[in-house]
Design a protein around this motif. Structure first.
Motif, PDB file in Angstrom:
ATOM      1  N   GLN A   1      47.129  29.071  38.284  1.00 36.56           N
ATOM      2  CA  GLN A   1      47.126  29.551  40.005  1.00 36.56           C
ATOM      3  C   GLN A   1      46.170  27.679  40.875  1.00 36.56           C
ATOM      4  O   GLN A   1      46.375  28.179  42.105  1.00 36.56           O
TER       5      GLN A   1
ATOM      6  N   HIS B   1      46.697  32.891  30.347  1.00 38.70           N
ATOM      7  CA  HIS B   1      46.403  33.548  31.619  1.00 38.70           C
ATOM      8  C   HIS B   1      47.884  33.648  32.080  1.00 38.70           C
ATOM      9  O   HIS B   1      48.459  32.866  32.997  1.00 38.70           O
ATOM     10  N   PHE B   2      48.753  34.637  31.613  1.00 38.69           N
ATOM     11  CA  PHE B   2      49.832  34.956  32.377  1.00 38.69           C
ATOM     12  C   PHE B   2      51.611  33.775  32.205  1.00 38.69           C
ATOM     13  O   PHE B   2      52.180  34.532  31.670  1.00 38.69           O
TER      14      PHE B   2
ATOM     15  N   ASN C   1      43.940  37.333  29.024  1.00 34.72           N
ATOM     16  CA  ASN C   1      43.323  37.541  30.134  1.00 34.72           C
ATOM     17  C   ASN C   1      44.956  39.187  30.392  1.00 34.72           C
ATOM     18  O   ASN C   1      45.886  39.103  30.837  1.00 34.72           O
ATOM     19  N   GLU C   2      44.366  39.757  29.882  1.00 30.19           N
ATOM     20  CA  GLU C   2      44.626  41.017  31.262  1.00 30.19           C
ATOM     21  C   GLU C   2      46.377  41.519  30.199  1.00 30.19           C
ATOM     22  O   GLU C   2      46.989  41.493  31.446  1.00 30.19           O
TER      23      GLU C   2
ATOM     24  N   ASN D   1      41.878  44.411  31.857  1.00 32.69           N
ATOM     25  CA  ASN D   1      41.527  44.973  33.517  1.00 32.69           C
ATOM     26  C   ASN D   1      41.548  46.085  33.703  1.00 32.69           C
ATOM     27  O   ASN D   1      42.311  47.216  32.680  1.00 32.69           O
TER      28      ASN D   1
ATOM     29  N   ASN E   1      37.529  42.999  33.858  1.00 29.30           N
ATOM     30  CA  ASN E   1      38.149  42.685  34.763  1.00 29.30           C
ATOM     31  C   ASN E   1      38.133  43.626  35.665  1.00 29.30           C
ATOM     32  O   ASN E   1      38.364  44.616  35.857  1.00 29.30           O
TER      33      ASN E   1
ATOM     34  N   TYR F   1      38.244  45.149  40.226  1.00 28.34           N
ATOM     35  CA  TYR F   1      38.626  44.190  41.631  1.00 28.34           C
ATOM     36  C   TYR F   1      38.227  45.683  42.321  1.00 28.34           C
ATOM     37  O   TYR F   1      38.092  46.163  43.582  1.00 28.34           O
TER      38      TYR F   1
ATOM     39  N   TRP G   1      43.254  46.246  48.843  1.00 27.81           N
ATOM     40  CA  TRP G   1      42.972  46.768  47.803  1.00 27.81           C
ATOM     41  C   TRP G   1      41.589  47.383  48.473  1.00 27.81           C
ATOM     42  O   TRP G   1      40.783  46.635  48.779  1.00 27.81           O
TER      43      TRP G   1
ATOM     44  N   GLU H   1      35.669  38.939  35.273  1.00 22.24           N
ATOM     45  CA  GLU H   1      36.737  38.455  37.382  1.00 22.24           C
ATOM     46  C   GLU H   1      35.828  39.383  38.456  1.00 22.24           C
ATOM     47  O   GLU H   1      35.923  40.963  37.635  1.00 22.24           O
TER      48      GLU H   1
ATOM     49  N   TRP I   1      36.048  35.744  40.584  1.00 21.93           N
ATOM     50  CA  TRP I   1      37.395  35.118  40.475  1.00 21.93           C
ATOM     51  C   TRP I   1      36.904  35.286  42.441  1.00 21.93           C
ATOM     52  O   TRP I   1      36.999  35.803  43.207  1.00 21.93           O
TER      53      TRP I   1
ATOM     54  N   GLU J   1      48.035  33.451  44.095  1.00 22.07           N
ATOM     55  CA  GLU J   1      48.039  34.566  43.585  1.00 22.07           C
ATOM     56  C   GLU J   1      49.140  34.674  43.360  1.00 22.07           C
ATOM     57  O   GLU J   1      49.999  35.146  43.707  1.00 22.07           O
ATOM     58  N   TRP J   2      49.226  35.955  42.243  1.00 20.35           N
ATOM     59  CA  TRP J   2      50.727  35.484  41.757  1.00 20.35           C
ATOM     60  C   TRP J   2      51.293  36.924  42.559  1.00 20.35           C
ATOM     61  O   TRP J   2      50.890  37.737  43.484  1.00 20.35           O
TER      62      TRP J   2
ATOM     63  N   PHE K   1      40.940  34.660  47.669  1.00 14.45           N
ATOM     64  CA  PHE K   1      39.307  34.766  46.681  1.00 14.45           C
ATOM     65  C   PHE K   1      38.028  33.475  46.505  1.00 14.45           C
ATOM     66  O   PHE K   1      37.060  33.815  46.351  1.00 14.45           O
TER      67      PHE K   1
HETATM   68  C1  FCB Z   1      43.252  39.166  38.128  1.00 19.29           C
HETATM   69  C2  FCB Z   1      44.360  38.180  37.323  1.00 19.29           C
HETATM   70  C3  FCB Z   1      43.866  36.381  38.607  1.00 19.29           C
HETATM   71  C4  FCB Z   1      43.982  36.600  39.683  1.00 19.29           C
HETATM   72  C5  FCB Z   1      43.879  37.952  40.429  1.00 19.29           C
HETATM   73  C6  FCB Z   1      43.383  38.444  41.424  1.00 19.29           C
HETATM   74  O1  FCB Z   1      44.330  40.316  37.979  1.00 19.29           O
HETATM   75  O2  FCB Z   1      42.965  38.114  35.949  1.00 19.29           O
HETATM   76  O3  FCB Z   1      44.415  35.650  37.672  1.00 19.29           O
HETATM   77  O4  FCB Z   1      44.949  36.405  40.356  1.00 19.29           O
HETATM   78  O5  FCB Z   1      43.350  39.300  39.348  1.00 19.29           O
END
Ligand code: FCB
Length: 415
Positions: A20, A108-109, A151-152, A208, A272, A274, A306, A331, A369, A376-377, A385
């Motif tokens: 990222q 991480h993804f 990650n997640e 997550n 993580n 959010y 969100w 996160e 984060w 951002e994906w 962020f």
């Molecule tokens: C999480 C991801 C991180 C980032 C945040 C906003 O789910 O782990 O890489 O994209 O969201």
């Protein structure tokens, strides 16, 4: 930071992921999202890392979570780029010099392109290829105590196999379940490899977790869906760490019980968090699920759309404390250009952490984060962020007021 208790100081950190911040010419995602063809090096952190690591010092954090970009380290099958390994070692050395605890995420993804093409996670061979990378890292890198294997893992599988919106882009639930089993198997073996190489290691995944609620409280189908989703998304992984069995139950389907060798393979648990998600049963949607964010408490939605819901953090920490290992919030953050909103978000979520600690939950760290704005994906560069804003024309890093506020919190919250 002064050590105030035998467990070591509370970890005050920020989190990032390599891709990222810096992209990678060898990663599966590079050709996935068009925005990356216009800006393949994103914030150019791969070159500007020294400048970015200096920002950590300015903030006064005592921990930094970042990831290794596997596709840079192993750009082709069987080929290791020692320069890339040395690059990440230099980052660790700088952190150690500055008394900042590194927390390294192995996955991480993103994947090397060769891996996702030949050995996607639903293929059993995926596990051994990932573990070769883990072995390489453990034999090469020095000075890391905190490790996140994946990650997640659930987001990885939901997006890659259920939704099919990220690589390997399959809409195939049975293959997704297989992939999840392989990923958790890889976690268990990675846990052992890390401990063999580094006896005092602290190892976890970053899971997550979300607050999940029915869209309409009076609707029994929405309620059922929220309950099922809550178990699957938040709890099934916790139970698998406790029992070695992954129980997956979708509405109107028979329960699957899948053995996974992860019982006890956890030294702390990374959460993580959010947002809250509202669930509606809709037979016309994929798997009958429709999700939405509602601004119920009037705090507004973030630039990602969100819901801002600090109470949800308390809830998920309470669930996670059932694991009986220390918890670290790996996160938590908000996409907004409005610093006041970012400050309020941090304050309210840290208030929630404080309440949990007062109730006796063993919470050992918080990672905001993210350090700087980044990619951002599936969204691009507009989700802001960062504690430091990035001007994507000049690549300048500009402190937001939220950066100063975080420094203030670190100095003044007595965790
Ligand atoms: C999480 C991801 C991180 C980032 C945040 C906003 O789910 O782990 O890489 O994209 O969201």
């Amino acid at each position: 930071m002064k050590e105030t208790n035998p467990r070591g100081p509370f970890l005050w950190g920020v989190a990032t992921s390599a891709f990222q911040l810096e992209g990678s010419p060898h990663a599966d995602w590079t050709s996935w999202d068009e925005i990356l063809s216009a800006r393949p090096t994103v914030t150019n952190h791969y070159e500007l890392y020294r400048e970015d690591l200096a920002l950590l010092k300015n903030l006064g954090v005592n921990a930094y979570r970042f990831s290794l970009e596997w596709s840079r380290i192993q750009p082709r099958e069987g080929v290791w780029d020692e320069g890339a390994v040395a690059h990440y070692q230099e980052i660790i050395d700088i952190l150690r010099r500055d008394n900042i605890e590194p927390m390294v995420t192995l996955h991480h993804f993103t994947h090397p392109l060769w891996f996702i093409k030949k050995y996607p996670w639903h293929e059993d061979a995926s596990v051994e290829h990932f573990l070769r990378y883990v072995e390489k890292i453990l034999s090469a890198l020095r000075g890391v105590r905190y490790w996140i294997t994946f990650n997640e893992p659930y987001v990885l599988v939901l997006a890659g196999y259920f939704e099919g919106c990220t690589p390997p882009a399959l809409k195939n639930v049975p293959l997704g379940v297989k992939a999840l089993k392989n990923i958790l198997t890889a976690h268990a073996a990675a846990y052992d490899i890390i401990h063999a190489g580094c006896p005092d290691a602290q190892v976890s995944v970053a899971h997550n977790m979300a607050a999940l609620a029915p869209w309409k409280r009076w609707n029994p189908l929405d309620k059922l869906l929220a309950r099922v989703a809550k178990y699957f998304y938040n709890h099934s992984l916790l139970d698998a760490f406790l029992t070695g069995s992954l129980r997956i139950k979708f509405p109107f389907k028979e329960e699957m019980v899948i053995p996974v060798p992860i019982k006890g393979k956890l030294d702390f648990f990374g959460v993580n968090y959010y947002t809250r998600i509202h669930m509606r049963f809709n037979p016309f949607k994929n798997m009958g699920v429709e999700m939405r964010h509602l601004d119920i408490d009037g705090r507004g939605l973030t630039d990602m759309g969100w819901e801002i819901h600090p109470r949800g953090l308390e809830k998920v920490l309470r669930y996670a404390s059932g694991l009986n290992v220390p918890l670290i919030i790996t996160e938590n953050g908000i996409a907004t250009r409005d610093s006041q909103k970012k400050i309020a978000f941090m304050k309210e979520h840290l208030d929630a952490v404080e309440r949990c600690r007062e109730q006796g939950m063993d919470i050992r760290g918080y990672f905001y984060w993210s350090l700087i704005d980044n990619y951002e994906w599936l969204q691009g560069l507009d989700a802001r962020f960062g504690l430091y804003r990035v001007d994507f024309d000049t690549l300048r890093r500009i402190p937001t007021n939220a950066a100063a506020y975080y420094s203030y919190l670190i100095k003044n919250r007595k965790f």
